[in-house]
Design a protein around this motif. Sequence first.
Motif, mmCIF file in Angstrom:
data_model
loop_
_atom_site.group_PDB
_atom_site.id
_atom_site.type_symbol
_atom_site.label_atom_id
_atom_site.label_comp_id
_atom_site.label_asym_id
_atom_site.label_seq_id
_atom_site.Cartn_x
_atom_site.Cartn_y
_atom_site.Cartn_z
ATOM 1 N N ARG A 182 0.872 -1.010 0.037
ATOM 2 C CA ARG A 182 0.201 0.029 -0.013
ATOM 3 C C ARG A 182 1.047 1.201 -0.110
ATOM 4 N N VAL A 183 0.633 2.198 -0.780
ATOM 5 C CA VAL A 183 1.186 3.492 -0.909
ATOM 6 C C VAL A 183 0.394 4.555 -0.106
ATOM 7 N N ARG A 184 1.258 5.345 0.653
ATOM 8 C CA ARG A 184 0.619 6.540 1.327
ATOM 9 C C ARG A 184 1.594 7.788 0.869
ATOM 10 N N LEU A 185 1.005 8.788 0.075
ATOM 11 C CA LEU A 185 1.738 9.889 -0.163
ATOM 12 C C LEU A 185 1.521 11.175 0.960
ATOM 13 N N SER A 186 2.428 11.889 0.911
ATOM 14 C CA SER A 186 2.557 13.243 1.650
ATOM 15 C C SER A 186 3.345 14.145 0.993
ATOM 16 N N GLY A 187 3.302 15.329 1.491
ATOM 17 C CA GLY A 187 4.221 16.375 1.017
ATOM 18 C C GLY A 187 3.766 16.696 -0.547
ATOM 19 N N ARG A 188 5.149 16.826 -1.145
ATOM 20 C CA ARG A 188 5.256 16.967 -2.515
ATOM 21 C C ARG A 188 4.646 15.950 -3.461
ATOM 22 N N ALA A 189 4.701 14.861 -2.862
ATOM 23 C CA ALA A 189 4.183 13.731 -3.767
ATOM 24 C C ALA A 189 2.735 13.744 -3.864
ATOM 25 N N LEU A 190 2.013 14.045 -2.696
ATOM 26 C CA LEU A 190 0.563 14.310 -2.704
ATOM 27 C C LEU A 190 0.211 15.398 -3.671
ATOM 28 N N GLU A 191 0.941 16.420 -3.355
ATOM 29 C CA GLU A 191 0.676 17.851 -4.363
ATOM 30 C C GLU A 191 0.658 17.302 -5.693
ATOM 31 N N TRP A 192 1.694 16.715 -6.046
ATOM 32 C CA TRP A 192 1.700 16.279 -7.588
ATOM 33 C C TRP A 192 0.696 15.333 -7.971
ATOM 34 N N PHE A 193 0.357 14.486 -7.014
ATOM 35 C CA PHE A 193 -0.739 13.377 -7.605
ATOM 36 C C PHE A 193 -2.136 14.145 -7.588
ATOM 37 N N GLN A 194 -2.367 15.125 -6.686
ATOM 38 C CA GLN A 194 -3.585 16.125 -6.723
ATOM 39 C C GLN A 194 -3.513 16.764 -8.176
ATOM 40 N N THR A 195 -2.465 17.410 -8.191
ATOM 41 C CA THR A 195 -2.393 18.274 -9.495
ATOM 42 C C THR A 195 -2.515 17.427 -10.795
ATOM 43 N N LEU A 196 -2.091 16.340 -10.935
ATOM 44 C CA LEU A 196 -2.469 15.516 -12.009
ATOM 45 C C LEU A 196 -3.964 14.970 -12.115
ATOM 46 N N SER A 197 -4.724 15.227 -10.776
ATOM 47 C CA SER A 197 -6.172 14.896 -10.723
ATOM 48 C C SER A 197 -6.283 13.357 -10.961
ATOM 49 N N LEU A 198 -5.297 12.571 -10.316
ATOM 50 C CA LEU A 198 -5.327 11.147 -10.174
ATOM 51 C C LEU A 198 -6.158 10.739 -9.143
ATOM 52 N N ASP A 199 -6.719 9.529 -9.202
ATOM 53 C CA ASP A 199 -7.798 9.007 -8.015
ATOM 54 C C ASP A 199 -7.035 7.833 -7.224
ATOM 55 N N GLN A 200 -7.006 6.628 -7.950
ATOM 56 C CA GLN A 200 -6.540 5.571 -7.069
ATOM 57 C C GLN A 200 -4.876 5.215 -7.748
ATOM 58 N N LEU A 201 -4.268 4.891 -6.667
ATOM 59 C CA LEU A 201 -2.778 4.466 -6.964
ATOM 60 C C LEU A 201 -2.481 3.016 -6.354
ATOM 61 N N GLU A 202 -2.375 2.072 -7.330
ATOM 62 C CA GLU A 202 -2.060 0.628 -7.057
ATOM 63 C C GLU A 202 -0.577 0.299 -7.212
ATOM 64 N N LEU A 203 -0.264 -0.419 -6.477
ATOM 65 C CA LEU A 203 1.320 -1.171 -6.509
ATOM 66 C C LEU A 203 1.331 -2.610 -6.761
ATOM 67 N N SER A 204 2.450 -3.106 -7.317
ATOM 68 C CA SER A 204 2.532 -4.500 -7.525
ATOM 69 C C SER A 204 4.049 -4.675 -7.434
ATOM 70 N N ILE A 205 4.621 -5.392 -6.451
ATOM 71 C CA ILE A 205 6.179 -5.668 -6.150
ATOM 72 C C ILE A 205 6.535 -7.088 -6.177
ATOM 73 N N SER A 206 7.442 -7.524 -6.870
ATOM 74 C CA SER A 206 8.118 -8.793 -6.880
ATOM 75 C C SER A 206 9.252 -9.032 -6.823
ATOM 76 N N HIS A 207 9.986 -10.122 -6.398
ATOM 77 C CA HIS A 207 11.301 -10.019 -6.319
ATOM 78 C C HIS A 207 11.753 -11.675 -6.535
ATOM 79 N N HIS A 208 12.861 -11.824 -7.357
ATOM 80 C CA HIS A 208 13.224 -13.290 -7.583
ATOM 81 C C HIS A 208 14.926 -13.006 -7.708
#
Length: 126
Positions: A87-113
Motif C-alpha cells: 500500500r502506498v501513502r503519499l504526503s508532502g510534494r508527492a501528494l501535491e503532484w498526485f492531486q495536481t495530476l487529478s489522479l484518483d487510485q494508486l495501486e502497486l505490485s512488487i515482486s522479487h526473484h
Amino acid sequence: MVSRVRRVKIGIDITHLDDFEQFDEASVDLVFTRAEWADVDGDPNHLARKAGRFAAKEAVLKVLGCGLGDISLVDIEILSAENGEPRVRLSGRALEWFQTLSLDQLELSISHHREYAVAVAVATPK
C-alpha cells in the motif's frame, strides 16, 4: 471544443538486491520512513523487501512524471496491508503532484526473484 482525455498513468522500476547490502539504518531518513524500515528490517528476506520498496517508490515517481530531485522518497511510503499487499501513502510534494495530476487510485505490485526486485505502479484519473 477539444476535450482532454485522461489517461491511466503507469510506472515501472527494477532494482538489484546487491544495491541494498550496505544499506543501513543511517540511510533510513533519506529513502525510507521509520515505519517502512521497521516493517522489513528483521525479515529474513529484508534485502528483497527493501529493494522492492525502493523500486515501488521509483515506479510512483514515474507515475507522477518527476524525478528524485523533485520529490523526497520519504514522501512516498510503502507499507504492507494486513493481507500482505503493498500500500502506498503519499504526503508532502508527492501528494501535491498526485492531486495536481487529478489522479484518483494508486495501486502497486512488487515482486522479487533471486537478485532483482521489480515494482509497477498504476494510477487512474478522477
